[in-house]
Design a protein around this motif. Structure first.
Motif, mmCIF file in Angstrom:
data_model
loop_
_atom_site.group_PDB
_atom_site.id
_atom_site.type_symbol
_atom_site.label_atom_id
_atom_site.label_comp_id
_atom_site.label_asym_id
_atom_site.label_seq_id
_atom_site.Cartn_x
_atom_site.Cartn_y
_atom_site.Cartn_z
ATOM 1 N N PHE A 138 68.861 85.694 107.894
ATOM 2 C CA PHE A 138 70.076 85.931 107.122
ATOM 3 C C PHE A 138 70.889 84.644 106.991
ATOM 4 O O PHE A 138 71.302 84.245 105.894
ATOM 5 C CB PHE A 138 70.900 87.024 107.817
ATOM 6 C CG PHE A 138 71.992 87.611 106.982
ATOM 7 C CD1 PHE A 138 72.002 87.494 105.605
ATOM 8 C CD2 PHE A 138 73.030 88.307 107.590
ATOM 9 C CE1 PHE A 138 73.007 88.063 104.839
ATOM 10 C CE2 PHE A 138 74.041 88.876 106.844
ATOM 11 C CZ PHE A 138 74.030 88.744 105.468
ATOM 12 N N GLY A 139 71.111 83.966 108.107
ATOM 13 C CA GLY A 139 71.892 82.745 108.098
ATOM 14 C C GLY A 139 71.240 81.631 107.296
ATOM 15 O O GLY A 139 71.913 80.893 106.567
ATOM 16 N N LEU A 140 69.931 81.484 107.418
ATOM 17 C CA LEU A 140 69.225 80.438 106.679
ATOM 18 C C LEU A 140 69.327 80.655 105.166
ATOM 19 O O LEU A 140 69.562 79.707 104.402
ATOM 20 C CB LEU A 140 67.757 80.384 107.104
ATOM 21 C CG LEU A 140 67.471 79.792 108.486
ATOM 22 C CD1 LEU A 140 65.987 79.887 108.806
ATOM 23 C CD2 LEU A 140 67.931 78.336 108.557
ATOM 24 N N LEU A 141 69.146 81.894 104.720
ATOM 25 C CA LEU A 141 69.233 82.162 103.277
ATOM 26 C C LEU A 141 70.643 81.936 102.753
ATOM 27 O O LEU A 141 70.825 81.406 101.646
ATOM 28 C CB LEU A 141 68.776 83.592 102.984
ATOM 29 C CG LEU A 141 67.272 83.862 103.037
ATOM 30 C CD1 LEU A 141 66.963 85.283 102.596
ATOM 31 C CD2 LEU A 141 66.504 82.870 102.157
ATOM 32 N N ILE A 142 71.657 82.323 103.519
ATOM 33 C CA ILE A 142 73.042 82.068 103.100
ATOM 34 C C ILE A 142 73.258 80.570 102.928
ATOM 35 O O ILE A 142 73.842 80.111 101.940
ATOM 36 C CB ILE A 142 74.039 82.645 104.125
ATOM 37 C CG1 ILE A 142 74.013 84.179 104.088
ATOM 38 C CG2 ILE A 142 75.458 82.135 103.843
ATOM 39 C CD1 ILE A 142 74.896 84.829 105.142
ATOM 40 N N GLY A 143 72.777 79.791 103.903
ATOM 41 C CA GLY A 143 72.934 78.343 103.821
ATOM 42 C C GLY A 143 72.215 77.735 102.632
ATOM 43 O O GLY A 143 72.757 76.865 101.934
ATOM 44 N N ILE A 144 70.999 78.194 102.363
ATOM 45 C CA ILE A 144 70.216 77.657 101.241
ATOM 46 C C ILE A 144 70.857 78.013 99.899
ATOM 47 O O ILE A 144 71.027 77.149 99.029
ATOM 48 C CB ILE A 144 68.763 78.184 101.302
ATOM 49 C CG1 ILE A 144 68.044 77.599 102.528
ATOM 50 C CG2 ILE A 144 68.008 77.824 100.029
ATOM 51 C CD1 ILE A 144 66.703 78.228 102.808
ATOM 52 N N PHE A 145 71.239 79.287 99.731
ATOM 53 C CA PHE A 145 71.873 79.706 98.472
ATOM 54 C C PHE A 145 73.200 78.985 98.258
ATOM 55 O O PHE A 145 73.535 78.569 97.142
ATOM 56 C CB PHE A 145 72.099 81.219 98.465
ATOM 57 C CG PHE A 145 70.831 82.028 98.413
ATOM 58 C CD1 PHE A 145 69.646 81.471 97.971
ATOM 59 C CD2 PHE A 145 70.818 83.349 98.825
ATOM 60 C CE1 PHE A 145 68.469 82.207 97.923
ATOM 61 C CE2 PHE A 145 69.650 84.100 98.787
ATOM 62 C CZ PHE A 145 68.473 83.527 98.342
ATOM 63 N N GLY A 146 73.979 78.843 99.329
ATOM 64 C CA GLY A 146 75.261 78.160 99.214
ATOM 65 C C GLY A 146 75.094 76.700 98.861
ATOM 66 O O GLY A 146 75.863 76.147 98.055
ATOM 67 N N PHE A 147 74.092 76.059 99.434
ATOM 68 C CA PHE A 147 73.826 74.649 99.134
ATOM 69 C C PHE A 147 73.448 74.483 97.657
ATOM 70 O O PHE A 147 73.925 73.562 96.986
ATOM 71 C CB PHE A 147 72.712 74.130 100.034
ATOM 72 C CG PHE A 147 72.408 72.678 99.853
ATOM 73 C CD1 PHE A 147 73.264 71.705 100.342
ATOM 74 C CD2 PHE A 147 71.263 72.267 99.170
ATOM 75 C CE1 PHE A 147 72.996 70.356 100.166
ATOM 76 C CE2 PHE A 147 70.981 70.927 98.992
ATOM 77 C CZ PHE A 147 71.850 69.968 99.488
ATOM 78 N N LEU A 148 72.608 75.373 97.143
ATOM 79 C CA LEU A 148 72.219 75.300 95.731
ATOM 80 C C LEU A 148 73.427 75.483 94.816
ATOM 81 O O LEU A 148 73.565 74.792 93.796
ATOM 82 C CB LEU A 148 71.156 76.363 95.427
ATOM 83 C CG LEU A 148 69.788 76.168 96.082
ATOM 84 C CD1 LEU A 148 68.885 77.364 95.807
ATOM 85 C CD2 LEU A 148 69.130 74.875 95.583
ATOM 86 N N LEU A 149 74.314 76.400 95.179
ATOM 87 C CA LEU A 149 75.511 76.633 94.372
ATOM 88 C C LEU A 149 76.442 75.425 94.413
ATOM 89 O O LEU A 149 77.038 75.044 93.399
ATOM 90 C CB LEU A 149 76.247 77.877 94.878
ATOM 91 C CG LEU A 149 77.351 78.448 93.983
ATOM 92 C CD1 LEU A 149 76.773 78.920 92.658
ATOM 93 C CD2 LEU A 149 78.069 79.588 94.680
ATOM 94 N N GLY A 150 76.522 74.793 95.597
ATOM 95 C CA GLY A 150 77.403 73.648 95.738
ATOM 96 C C GLY A 150 76.943 72.435 94.953
ATOM 97 O O GLY A 150 77.733 71.788 94.259
ATOM 98 N N ILE A 151 75.638 72.094 95.040
ATOM 99 C CA ILE A 151 75.147 70.883 94.369
ATOM 100 C C ILE A 151 75.076 71.050 92.848
ATOM 101 O O ILE A 151 75.078 70.062 92.109
ATOM 102 C CB ILE A 151 73.766 70.455 94.917
ATOM 103 C CG1 ILE A 151 72.713 71.536 94.671
ATOM 104 C CG2 ILE A 151 73.867 70.102 96.388
ATOM 105 C CD1 ILE A 151 71.302 71.103 95.071
ATOM 106 N N THR A 152 75.014 72.301 92.370
ATOM 107 C CA THR A 152 75.018 72.539 90.928
ATOM 108 C C THR A 152 76.435 72.742 90.382
ATOM 109 O O THR A 152 76.603 73.030 89.199
ATOM 110 C CB THR A 152 74.162 73.769 90.581
ATOM 111 O OG1 THR A 152 74.664 74.918 91.290
ATOM 112 C CG2 THR A 152 72.710 73.548 90.960
ATOM 113 N N LYS A 153 77.435 72.614 91.284
ATOM 114 C CA LYS A 153 78.847 72.770 90.930
ATOM 115 C C LYS A 153 79.159 74.147 90.358
ATOM 116 O O LYS A 153 80.044 74.313 89.507
ATOM 117 C CB LYS A 153 79.295 71.665 89.960
ATOM 118 C CG LYS A 153 79.139 70.254 90.523
ATOM 119 C CD LYS A 153 79.763 69.213 89.637
ATOM 120 C CE LYS A 153 79.612 67.818 90.242
ATOM 121 N NZ LYS A 153 80.275 67.692 91.537
ATOM 122 N N GLY A 154 78.419 75.132 90.841
ATOM 123 C CA GLY A 154 78.673 76.501 90.393
ATOM 124 C C GLY A 154 80.015 77.027 90.847
ATOM 125 O O GLY A 154 80.658 77.814 90.143
#
Length: 490
Positions: A138-154
């Motif tokens: 759960f924690g790993l997926l939250i971190g991965i999804f959040g990182f993708l959202l952050g670097i794409t400036k979503g």
């Protein structure tokens, strides 16, 4: 010397004695700071420590102890783990948080708010456990999804597409629900030992103190003075309290926490564990945008003009939270990360930038985790409730009312509150943003300036995705979870 872009903070800094008021000095400090992203920011060269930095650090530490304890307890119950697990994991998380906020918000990413705890996610944890979810997956997926959202400036895109009416209504809802919830908890606590009048007296005293501090323009003192007043009043009137948590260190090895017979007693996750938590992780990261936006807006309202450089950057905060989430989960912590509200709101009121208070918060977290006794005081109900009310929820109410004073904002604000009460703030935010951007409510001129993508495409896609995920995990009242129905059909 003229304050131009070539001058450094240390050159532009002036002692507080050269200003006519403390408020002018704090405003000047915010305006001359020049934080450097992904480069070293050093105390006294790039920022200074002030007494006001103690306020968000104190409030943030209280909030961290409480919220991490709530997350650990939400897992411990369904998994059959003891209270010792909760205590040791909270201590562990305090030390992990201290390292990350010191390195990121304190030194290398001063535009990122501290990575705190994802409070709205706590009610979902029993559902995750019941579905067979693994906390590491759960924690790993939250971190991965959040990182993708952050670097794409979503995150920034969502902030731009959210009007003042939508954001103001969201702040009003969160502030009202939070305030009434803490008042109810305080009365429930006092009724537990037959002295409900203590809760009433504590609340009345807090209201009078807050009003006086507002009158004296010292509202940034509300958290420490409110906590002292609440604690002393409750204890003097006969409320029970004792120090029970002794000094010590938690187990520091990830192999202990992810062992089959130690720590979580779950071992490592398999592929199915990641599939189970996938929709919950998507929803968790979707909850970040309204949370982050509310914190950024409150900061903008509280700070003076020409302070854009020191205001919280949503995308940087998402990257910071994601990095902290991945590392914390791998190490064995129970925390699920979001923007640290109990830090940023008091910091905004005190008109202080992020870095200095972050360093102090890291220090306080280490002291609380190792010493142990401050943890008992931080989670004592009168201290906890008053800290959250005056440090977070009432300021959110004020910010929400401020945002809905001008323009055609009241319709959108009302719809946010209504739809949030129906499901949750994520549903309320996404639905109202869609209606507002389409021009059905709110300011029609604003809608026409957004373009097709901002007016229709992004809000519709976001709303559909969020509704699909929320429906999959059973968050719509009266409607069974889509995933469960799918399993039954299979």
């Amino acid at each position: 010397m003229s304050e131009n872009h070539e001058s450094s903070y240390s050159e532009l800094h002036r002692p507080s004695s050269s200003f006519s008021s403390r408020d002018e000095y704090l405003n000047h400090e915010l305006q001359i700071m020049q934080p450097k992203r992904w480069r070293v920011n050093l105390p006294f060269r790039d920022y200074r420590f002030e007494w006001e930095d103690m306020i968000p650090a104190f409030a943030g530490t209280i909030g961290k102890v409480v919220m991490v304890g709530a997350v650990a307890a939400a897992f411990a119950g369904p998994l059959g783990l003891s209270s010792d697990f909760i205590l040791e994991n909270v201590r562990y998380e305090l030390l992990i948080a201290a390292v990350f906020i010191l390195l990121l918000s304190g030194f290398f990413l001063p535009s990122a708010n501290l990575p705190g705890t994802h409070g709205p996610l706590i009610p979902l944890i029993p559902l995750v456990v019941a579905a067979g979810g693994h906390p590491l997956a759960f924690g790993l997926l939250i971190g991965i999804f959040g990182f993708l959202l952050g670097i794409t400036k979503g995150g920034s895109l969502m902030a731009k597409l959210t009007s003042n009416g939508v954001c103001g209504g969201l702040l009003l809802y969160l502030g009202f629900i939070g305030t009434t919830g803490q008042v109810a908890k305080l009365f429930q606590w006092a009724e537990g030992f037959g002295k409900a009048h203590i809760a009433f007296i504590v609340i009345i005293g807090t209201i009078l103190l807050y009003a006086l501090l507002e009158h004296w323009k010292k509202r940034w003192l509300a958290v420490p003075l409110g906590c002292v007043l609440a604690g002393v009043t409750a204890y003097a009137l006969g409320a029970p309290f004792s120090f029970n948590t002794e000094p010590g260190l938690p187990p520091m090895s990830p192999t202990y926490w992810w062992g089959e017979n130690t720590g979580w007693m779950l071992g490592l996750p398999d592929f199915n564990s990641f599939l189970v938590v996938f929709p919950f992780a998507v929803l968790a990261v979707a909850m970040w945008s309204p949370d982050f936006l509310g914190h950024q807006v409150f900061q903008k309202i509280s700070y003076p003009e020409r302070t854009e450089k020191v205001q919280m950057n949503i995308d940087d905060t998402m990257v910071s939270c994601s990095a902290r989430q991945i590392a914390g989960s791998v190490l064995g912590g129970a925390n699920f990360t979001s923007s640290w509200g109990t830090y940023i709101v008091p910091a905004s009121i005190a008109k202080r930038p992020i870095p200095a208070g972050a360093v102090l918060t890291a220090l306080f977290c280490i002291i609380a985790g190792v010493w142990g006794y401050p943890m008992d005081l931080a989670i004592w109900q009168p201290v906890l409730s008053v800290a959250l009310v005056v440090g977070v929820y009432v300021p959110l109410l004020e910010a929400g009312m401020e945002m809905t004073r001008k323009g055609k904002t009241t319709q959108s604000a009302a719809i946010v509150v209504f739809s949030s009460a129906l499901v949750n703030p994520v549903f309320g935010w996404s639905l109202t943003m869609l209606l507002d951007n389409l021009g059905l409510i709110g300011c029609k001129e604003r809608s026409s300036e957004l373009g097709v993508a901002g007016r229709v495409v992004v809000p519709v896609i976001g709303f559909v995705i969020l509704c699909t995920v929320m429906g999959a995990v059973g968050m719509f009242p009266g409607i069974p979870a889509f995933l469960e129905q799918f399993r039954n059909l299979g």
